[in-house]
Design a protein around this motif. Structure first.
Motif, short mmCIF file in Angstrom:
data_model
loop_
_atom_site.label_atom_id
_atom_site.label_comp_id
_atom_site.label_asym_id
_atom_site.label_seq_id
_atom_site.Cartn_x
_atom_site.Cartn_y
_atom_site.Cartn_z
N SER A 170 -0.82 0.72 -1.86
CA SER A 170 -0.75 -0.60 -1.29
C SER A 170 -1.48 -0.90 -1.36
O SER A 170 -2.55 -1.56 -1.85
CB SER A 170 -0.05 -0.46 0.48
N LYS A 171 -0.78 -2.86 -1.16
CA LYS A 171 -2.00 -4.61 -1.50
C LYS A 171 -2.42 -4.03 -0.24
O LYS A 171 -4.10 -4.14 -0.42
CB LYS A 171 -1.56 -5.21 -1.37
N SER B 263 1.50 0.86 -5.15
CA SER B 263 2.70 0.13 -5.34
C SER B 263 2.82 -1.08 -6.34
O SER B 263 1.69 -1.94 -6.66
CB SER B 263 2.46 -0.72 -4.03
#
Length: 218
Positions: free
Chosen positions: A90-91, A118
């Motif tokens: 994820s970020k 992502s």
């Protein structure tokens, strides 16, 4: 040391071992030192047993991280990190790695993960190119073997700025006149080629002994 592990765990440990070995070789090929002070021996050549002995029972991917520096310029260091977990990166994960790079005072990083990035994670990596930091990404399955060791892959040598200038001057060439290698080419990614860098490709030749060509990353 592997006896106590079930098959799924054994496969996982084997993947971690192979991925880390490839990343050590990749950094060495880029000119970083991968001999660490506390080593009895060279980690690149560790057997699976030596790897397990070093990391012990509590083995997870985050423990595989390492930092390498260029021998001639210790300020030029790179942080290689391994994402623990199978899901998408994820970020927030990416931000954590960048924060770790800031703490280590390292501008370049390479992230290895089992899962994909992502879309937001990919955006963060792309946006980093506008800063002093850079983070490359490899999927673990793509670094289980070292592509440069494949018998069909010729030897590649990245030219120093001085050698690049000498080559262009000697043959009165402009960069655009050389054959290209794209930045997303697996070999370009292996060496971390930046746009404008030149790589020398050395192939065995039946007549000449060896056949040398040059490609520019554009």
């Amino acid at each position: 040391a592997m006896e106590g592990l079930d098959r799924a765990n054994r496969d996982d440990v084997s993947r971690m071992y192979r991925a880390r070995k490839t990343m050590l070789k990749m950094m060495r090929a880029r000119g970083y030192a991968v001999e660490f002070d506390d080593d009895e021996q060279d980690q690149v050549n560790w057997s699976l047993e030596a790897f397990l002995e070093h990391f012990g029972e509590d083995l997870n991917r985050r423990r595989l991280d390492f930092v390498s520096a260029k021998p001639e310029d210790v300020d030029d260091s790179i942080f290689v990190c391994f994402h623990d977990g199978e899901g998408k990166v994820s970020k927030n994960h990416i931000m954590e790695y960048v924060q770790k790079m800031q703490e280590l005072k390292v501008k370049s990083g390479v992230l290895v993960s089992v899962g994909d990035l992502s879309p937001q994670g990919r955006d963060v990596i792309r946006d980093l190119t506008r800063t002093d930091f850079s983070l490359e990404h490899f999927k673990e399955e793509d670094v289980l073997i070292d592509i440069t060791e494949h018998s069909l892959v010729p030897e590649h040598v990245v030219l120093t700025p001085r050698d690049k200038k000498a080559l262009l001057d000697r043959y009165k060439l402009k960069l655009e006149q050389l054959p290209r290698i794209l930045p997303e080419d697996p070999i370009a990614r292996y060496f971390g080629l930046k746009r404008g860098q030149i790589v020398k490709v050395v192939r065995p030749s039946e007549t000449a002994g060896r056949y040398v060509t040059y490609r520019v990353c554009l």
